[in-house]
Design an enzyme around this catalytic site. Structure first.
Site, PDB file in Angstrom:
ATOM      1  N   ASP A   1       0.858  -1.188   0.000  1.00 59.13           N
ATOM      2  CA  ASP A   1       0.000   0.000   0.000  1.00 59.13           C
ATOM      3  C   ASP A   1       0.899   1.246   0.000  1.00 59.13           C
ATOM      4  OD1 ASP A   1      -3.230   0.519   1.005  1.00 59.13           O
ATOM      5  OD2 ASP A   1      -1.806   2.198   1.078  1.00 59.13           O
TER       6      ASP A   1
ATOM      7  N   ASN B   1     -12.821  -3.229   2.809  1.00 64.51           N
ATOM      8  CA  ASN B   1     -13.757  -2.111   2.864  1.00 64.51           C
ATOM      9  C   ASN B   1     -14.708  -2.239   1.684  1.00 64.51           C
ATOM     10  OD1 ASN B   1     -12.550  -0.860   5.135  1.00 64.51           O
ATOM     11  ND2 ASN B   1     -10.947   0.005   3.828  1.00 64.51           N
TER      12      ASN B   1
ATOM     13  N   GLN C   1     -14.297   2.599   1.559  1.00 60.42           N
ATOM     14  CA  GLN C   1     -13.656   2.162   0.309  1.00 60.42           C
ATOM     15  C   GLN C   1     -13.378   3.384  -0.565  1.00 60.42           C
ATOM     16  OE1 GLN C   1     -15.788  -0.834  -1.927  1.00 60.42           O
ATOM     17  NE2 GLN C   1     -14.113  -1.101  -3.393  1.00 60.42           N
TER      18      GLN C   1
ATOM     19  N   HIS D   1     -10.379  -5.371  -3.186  1.00 62.61           N
ATOM     20  CA  HIS D   1      -9.033  -5.701  -2.707  1.00 62.61           C
ATOM     21  C   HIS D   1      -9.100  -6.048  -1.239  1.00 62.61           C
ATOM     22  CE1 HIS D   1      -9.762  -1.367  -2.405  1.00 62.61           C
ATOM     23  NE2 HIS D   1      -9.056  -1.410  -1.284  1.00 62.61           N
TER      24      HIS D   1
ATOM     25  N   HIS E   1      -7.060  -5.858   2.260  1.00 63.09           N
ATOM     26  CA  HIS E   1      -5.939  -5.266   3.002  1.00 63.09           C
ATOM     27  C   HIS E   1      -5.376  -6.301   3.965  1.00 63.09           C
ATOM     28  CE1 HIS E   1      -6.840  -0.852   2.274  1.00 63.09           C
ATOM     29  NE2 HIS E   1      -8.047  -1.356   2.016  1.00 63.09           N
TER      30      HIS E   1
HETATM   31  P1  AMP Z   1      -9.746   1.337   0.210  1.00 60.83           P
HETATM   32  O1  AMP Z   1      -9.865   2.654   0.899  1.00 60.83           O
HETATM   33  O2  AMP Z   1     -10.166   0.167   1.053  1.00 60.83           O
HETATM   34  O3  AMP Z   1     -10.421   1.362  -1.135  1.00 60.83           O
HETATM   35  O4  AMP Z   1      -8.202   1.094  -0.013  1.00 60.83           O
HETATM   36  C1  AMP Z   1      -7.501   1.632  -1.085  1.00 60.83           C
HETATM   37  C2  AMP Z   1      -6.050   1.582  -0.697  1.00 60.83           C
HETATM   38  O5  AMP Z   1      -5.272   1.767  -1.863  1.00 60.83           O
HETATM   39  C3  AMP Z   1      -5.627   2.681   0.295  1.00 60.83           C
HETATM   40  O6  AMP Z   1      -5.088   2.076   1.460  1.00 60.83           O
HETATM   41  C4  AMP Z   1      -4.590   3.469  -0.475  1.00 60.83           C
HETATM   42  O7  AMP Z   1      -3.534   3.907   0.337  1.00 60.83           O
HETATM   43  C5  AMP Z   1      -4.128   2.477  -1.497  1.00 60.83           C
HETATM   44  N1  AMP Z   1      -3.601   3.041  -2.728  1.00 60.83           N
HETATM   45  C6  AMP Z   1      -4.119   4.062  -3.456  1.00 60.83           C
HETATM   46  N2  AMP Z   1      -3.379   4.284  -4.540  1.00 60.83           N
HETATM   47  C7  AMP Z   1      -2.372   3.368  -4.518  1.00 60.83           C
HETATM   48  C8  AMP Z   1      -1.266   3.087  -5.362  1.00 60.83           C
HETATM   49  N3  AMP Z   1      -1.046   3.786  -6.501  1.00 60.83           N
HETATM   50  N4  AMP Z   1      -0.421   2.089  -5.015  1.00 60.83           N
HETATM   51  C9  AMP Z   1      -0.624   1.392  -3.883  1.00 60.83           C
HETATM   52  N5  AMP Z   1      -1.659   1.604  -3.043  1.00 60.83           N
HETATM   53  C10 AMP Z   1      -2.506   2.580  -3.349  1.00 60.83           C
END
Ligand code: AMP
Ligand code: ZN
Length: 116
Positions: free
Chosen positions: A32, A89, A96, A102, A104
């Site tokens: 992440d 999420n 989300q 995805h 976590h």
């Molecule tokens: P969610 O809020 O459950 O949709 O999680 C999305 C996650 O993606 C968050 O923890 C972000 O920090 C992560 N994220 C967003 N953009 C990127 C990226 N380019 N590379 C890796 N993680 C990312």
């Protein structure tokens, strides 16, 4: 079907760079970019499924494989004994922010319950 506007589709198709830690035929695991714990990985199906609420019975094996990859990654990161948290999420109210399903994997610090 990949979604050209979806960040995680762009990551799984290598159009956007990410720090990849594991890959299978169906899944990609990355670090992440805004980690919320010493270990914070994302297990991402290559198939574009917007949220867990969009998953069908046809995704049962894929979902199991995603959890099992999280389990393997937790072992590799020495998280299994102390414990770790797995989070999906689902929907805006749950926080989300990327609408491509995805998982976590968070570990390396204590977590409280209930979550915020
Ligand atoms: P969610 O809020 O459950 O949709 O999680 C999305 C996650 O993606 C968050 O923890 C972000 O920090 C992560 N994220 C967003 N953009 C990127 C990226 N380019 N590379 C890796 N993680 C990312
Ligand atoms: Zn996508």
């Amino acid at each position: 079907m990949a979604d050209a506007d979806c960040l995680f589709c762009r990551i799984t198709s290598r159009q956007v760079k990410a720090d990849i830690v594991a890959e299978t035929g169906e899944l990609l695991a990355i670090k992440d970019s805004n980690p919320q714990a010493p270990t914070h990985l994302l297990v991402i199906p290559k198939e574009h499924i917007p949220t867990l609420a969009d998953a069908t019975d046809g995704h049962t094996v894929l979902l199991g494989s995603a959890l099992q990859l999280a389990n393997q990654l937790a072992r590799q990161h020495q998280l299994s004994q102390g414990g770790y948290r797995v989070v999906v999420n689902t929907g805006a109210e749950a926080g989300q922010s990327v609408f491509h399903l995805h998982v976590h994997l968070l570990g390396g610090r204590p977590f409280r319950w209930p979550p915020g």
